[in-house]
Design an enzyme around this catalytic site. Structure first.
Site, PDB file in Angstrom:
ATOM      1  CE  LYS A  15      -4.364  -1.435   2.098  1.00  0.00           C
ATOM      2  NZ  LYS A  15      -5.311  -1.194   3.213  1.00  0.00           N
TER       3      LYS A  15
ATOM      4  CD  GLU B 100     -19.520  -5.385   6.927  1.00  0.00           C
ATOM      5  OE1 GLU B 100     -18.717  -4.464   6.657  1.00  0.00           O
ATOM      6  OE2 GLU B 100     -19.571  -6.461   6.279  1.00  0.00           O
TER       7      GLU B 100
ATOM      8  NE  ARG C 171     -20.919  -5.676   3.678  1.00  0.00           N
ATOM      9  CZ  ARG C 171     -19.911  -6.080   2.882  1.00  0.00           C
ATOM     10  NH1 ARG C 171     -19.975  -5.865   1.582  1.00  0.00           N
ATOM     11  NH2 ARG C 171     -18.872  -6.677   3.376  1.00  0.00           N
TER      12      ARG C 171
END
Length: 643
Positions: A293, A381, A409
Site C-alpha cells: 500500500k 458485518e 449487509r
C-alpha cells in the site's frame, strides 16, 4: 524512495486515453508508465483528496491487466474501488479525474453508470468473486461471448468476508474460466523470493507446461481414467505439493481452484508475462500477487492506515494540510470511542465489536486500553452482529460499531440473531445520513426504515454529545436491542464530556418555543441544529416556529405528538435519511392514528439515488438544509394565512 514530482516525465501517460492506446506500448515501457501514473495520483490526490494508499499500491497490477486483456470487452471486476484509480485513468477518465468525488464529477468508485469499463458496482467489499463468476458463466452460454475473459480483483481483507468465501466455494461447482487475482497488500513477499520458489512459479504459469498438462489430461479423459471427481482430487494434491515446497499454505487447495503465486505485484513486466501465460487456461484459478500500500510514496508505505484517505497534503513533504490549532468539537466517532472506554471501566460486561473499521469507528480507543474487550472481526458485518448476539447471550453488553451503509449487509443477522431473541445489543451506527464525497454506495440513508419495522428494536439519534453519551449509558440497563445513529464529521461542542445519566425511553424535548407559533418543527438527530438556525432566520421575518428534538424514533414521544395536534396548524419534519419509511413517515402515521389530518411537510432524502458531493451541497440538493427549511416554512406560513 519517494517519488519526486519533477523526476518523472508524463510523456507516455499523456498519449493514453483508452486501454487500446496502452496496448500500443512495448512491455519495457510499462515501468515508466507506472511511475507516471503514480506521479499523476500524487499530484491530483494531494489537492483533491481520495483513497490514496490502496490505489498507489495497485498501479502495476492494473496496467498489466489492461495490457494483456482486451478490455473493455474482457471484463475486470473490482472489489471495492479503493484500489481502482489507475483503472479510471486508463479508461478514458484521465481529464475528469481532477473532479473525482465532487458534485457532478466522476465517482470515487467503479460505477457501471459512469463507464462501460466499470463492469459492476464496487463500493462495498466482498462482491467481486460472486459477480464475476456470474458474468463468466453467462458468457459460456452466450453465442459470441464464449471466449470472453472475466477477472475478479479482490484484496486480502475483502477475501476474508463471508460473501467472498461463498463465491469461492461456488466457483469450483460450475464450469467457468474465471481468474481471481488476490491483491495481497499485507504480506511480505521476501520469504518467497528464493530460487526454487521462483522456478516453480515460472513453471506452473508457463504456456509450455500447461499445454503438456492439458494434453495429458485430455488423453487420460478419453481413456476414461480422468473423471471430474479425480480431476478435483488431483488439483487438491497439486496445490498441496506447491504449498509444501513454497512453505505457504492456502485455503484454495480444498476448493478445487488452481492456485498460482505469490508473485511480486510491483514487477509489471513479470505480471504481463504471467497474465499472458494463464489467460487462456480453462477452469477457475487464482493468482496471488503481493503489493505494498502506498507504493512509490515513502510516507504512505510506512503508515498505510493513516494514508488510506489522508485528505489534502503537501506532495513534497507528506505534511497533511488543513489542520487547525484552534480547539474543535470532536468527531462523532470520537464521542463514541471515548465514551465506550468510560463505560467499559464502569462495567466489566461492556465489550466493543467492529467489522474492519477499528480506527474508522474509534473502537481503537477501547482496543488501546482493554484489547481483550475490543473485537475487530474484519470485513464480516453479518458475523459481527451474530457474534455480538452470542456475547449478549453469554451475559455481556456488546456495542457494535458499524457504518450505516455496511450494516445493511447484516440485516438478517440483526433480525434472526438479535431482535427475535430480544438480546441487549447496542448498535452504534456510524456515518448515518449523507456522508459526502464517498457517494451513493456509502450514504447511510436506509437504517431508519429498515430498523423501524423490526419488532422490539429501539431507535434513537442524538443531536449533541451529551445526548449521545446518555443514550450509550442508558443502553446498559436495557434488556433489548437499541440502535443509536450518528453522522460522519464533527459534533457540536468543544467541552463535551458531561457526566452521564439515564434518559427516559421514548421522550423528546422542546428546544425552541415562541409565542403564538402555529408551526411545529420536529427533528431527529443533528438536523436539530439546522432547524434552530432556520427558526432564528424565520423569527427575523416575523414567522414563529417551535422546534422539537424528538431523540427517539422508536418508541416515538406520543405526548409531544398529541400536543402538536392540539396546539399547531402545520408540522415540518426533518431527518438526515430516506424519506420513504423514515422518521417523517412514522410521524405522519401516528397523526393518522390519532385521527388528525394536520398537514405535514417532511424534509429529508428523496426517493432517488444520491451521488457524490460535499455534505452541504447534497443536503441542499435533497432539500433539507437551512435554506430549504426556511423556504418550506415560509410556504406553509403563507398557506396558513390564506385559510
Amino acid at each position: 524512495m519517494d517519488l519526486k514530482l519533477e523526476s518523472v516525465s508524463t510523456s507516455l501517460l499523456s498519449k493514453i486515453n483508452s486501454p487500446s492506446d496502452l496496448r500500443k506500448l512495448s512491455v519495457d515501457q510499462l515501468p515508466q508508465l507506472c511511475s507516471e501514473i503514480r506521479e499523476f495520483l500524487i499530484s491530483h490526490l494531494s489537492q483533491n483528496p481520495g483513497h490514496f494508499a490502496s490505489s498507489m499500491g495497485a498501479v502495476d497490477l492494473i496496467v498489466a491487466l489492461h495490457y494483456v486483456y482486451n478490455t473493455p470487452d474482457d471484463r475486470l471486476v473490482w472489489d471495492v474501488g479503493h484500489q481502482a484509480y489507475a483503472h479510471k485513468i486508463l479508461t478514458g477518465r484521465k481529464e475528469a479525474f481532477a473532479h473525482q468525488r465532487t458534485l457532478n464529477g466522476i465517482s470515487g468508485f467503479p460505477n457501471p453508470l459512469e463507464s462501460e469499463a466499470d463492469t459492476f458496482m464496487a463500493g462495498h467489499a466482498g462482491n467481486s468473486i460472486s459477480a464475476a463468476l456470474g458474468m463468466a458463466i453467462a458468457d459460456k452460454s452466450t453465442p459470441g461471448h464464449e471466449k470472453r475473459k472475466t477477472v475478479a480483483v479482490i484484496g486480502d481483507a475483502s477475501i476474508s468476508g463471508g460473501l467472498a468465501f461463498e463465491g469461492l466455494n461456488n466457483a469450483s461447482n460450475h464450469p467457468n474460466n474465471l481468474l481471481i487475482v488476490l491483491n495481497d497488500n499485507d504480506m511480505s513477499i521476501d520469504s518467497n523470493v528464493g530460487a526454487l520458489h521462483s522456478y516453480l512459479s515460472d513453471l506452473t504459469t508457463s504456456a509450455g507446461y500447461n499445454r503438456i498438462r492439458n494434453k495429458m489430461a485430455g488423453f487420460f479423459r478419453r481413456k476414461g481414467i480422468l473423471t471430474d471427481q479425480r480431476k478435483r482430487a488431483i488439483i487438491r494434491f497439486n496445490n498441496s505439493i506447491k504449498s509444501l515446497v513454497s512453505k505457504k499454505q492456502n485455503i484454495f487447495e480444498g476448493l478445487n481452484i488452481r492456485y498460482f503465486g505469490p508473485i511480486d505485484g510491483h514487477d509489471v513486466v513479470k505480471l504481463v508475462k504471467v497474465f499472458r501465460e494463464i489467460k487462456d487456461m480453462e477452469g477457475p484459478r487464482l493468482l496471488h500477487v503481493c503489493t505494498v500500500k502506498g507504493k512509490g510514496y515513502k510516507t504512505a508505505e510506512e503508515n498505510p492506515a493513516a494514508w488510506h484517505a489522508p485528505g489534502k497534503f503537501n506532495p513534497e513533504t507528506g505534511e497533511k494540510l488543513g489542520k487547525s490549532d484552534v480547539p474543535q468539537p470532536p468527531l462523532w466517532q470520537e464521542v463514541f470511542g471515548e465514551t465506550l472506554v468510560e463505560l467499559a471501566k464502569k462495567d466489566y460486561k461492556v465489550v466493543g465489536i467492529t467489522a474492519g473499521m477499528l480506527s474508522g469507528t474509534s473502537l481503537c480507543n477501547l482496543n488501546d486500553v482493554m484489547p481483550d474487550r475490543a473485537f475487530d472481526v474484519g470485513i464480516s458485518e453479518g458475523h459481527a452482529v451474530t457474534f455480538a448476539g452470542g456475547l449478549a447471550a453469554g451475559g455481556k453488553k456488546p456495542f457494535v460499531a458499524i457504518y450505516s451503509s455496511f450494516l445493511q449487509r447484516a440485516y438478517d443477522n440483526i433480525i434472526h440473531d438479535v431482535a427475535i431473541q430480544g438480546l441487549p445489543v447496542t448498535f452504534c451506527i456510524d456515518r448515518a445520513g449523507i456522508v459526502g464525497e464517498d457517494g451513493v454506495t456509502h450514504h447511510g440513508l436506509f437504517d431508519l426504515p429498515y430498523l423501524n419495522c423490526i419488532p422490539g428494536m429501539k431507535i434513537a439519534s442524538p443531536a449533541d454529545e451529551e445526548t449521545m453519551r446518555n443514550l450509550m449509558f442508558t443502553s446498559l440497563s436495557l434488556k433489548s436491542p437499541l440502535a443509536i445513529r450518528y453522522p460522519r464529521g464533527k459534533a457540536t461542542k468543544i467541552d463535551w464530556k458531561s457526566p452521564m445519566h439515564e434518559i427516559e425511553i421514548g421522550k423528546g424535548r422542546k428546544i425552541v418555543e415562541n409565542n403564538n407559533s402555529r408551526i411545529a418543527v420536529l427533528t431527529l438527530g443533528p438536523s436539530l441544529h439546522d432547524a434552530v438556525k432556520a427558526s432564528e432566520i424565520l423569527s427575523d421575518s416575523g414567522i414563529a416556529t417551535d422546534v422539537f428534538d424528538m431523540i427517539w424514533m422508536k418508541p416515538i414521544d406520543e405526548e409531544i405528538l398529541l400536543s402538536v395536534v392540539k396546539n399547531y396548524k402545520a408540522v415540518v419534519t426533518i431527518e438526515d435519511g430516506a424519506l420513504e419509511g423514515g422518521f417523517g413517515s412514522v410521524v405522519l402515521n401516528h397523526f393518522k392514528a390519532l385521527g388528525s389530518d394536520i398537514p405535514v411537510k417532511s424534509l429529508g432524502v428523496p426517493d432517488r439515488w444520491i451521488a457524490q458531493g460535499t455534505v452541504n451541497e447534497l443536503k441542499h440538493i435533497c432539500g433539507y438544509d437551512i435554506d430549504n427549511i426556511v423556504s418550506s416554512v415560509k410556504e406553509i406560513h403563507s398557506n396558513l394565512l390564506k385559510q
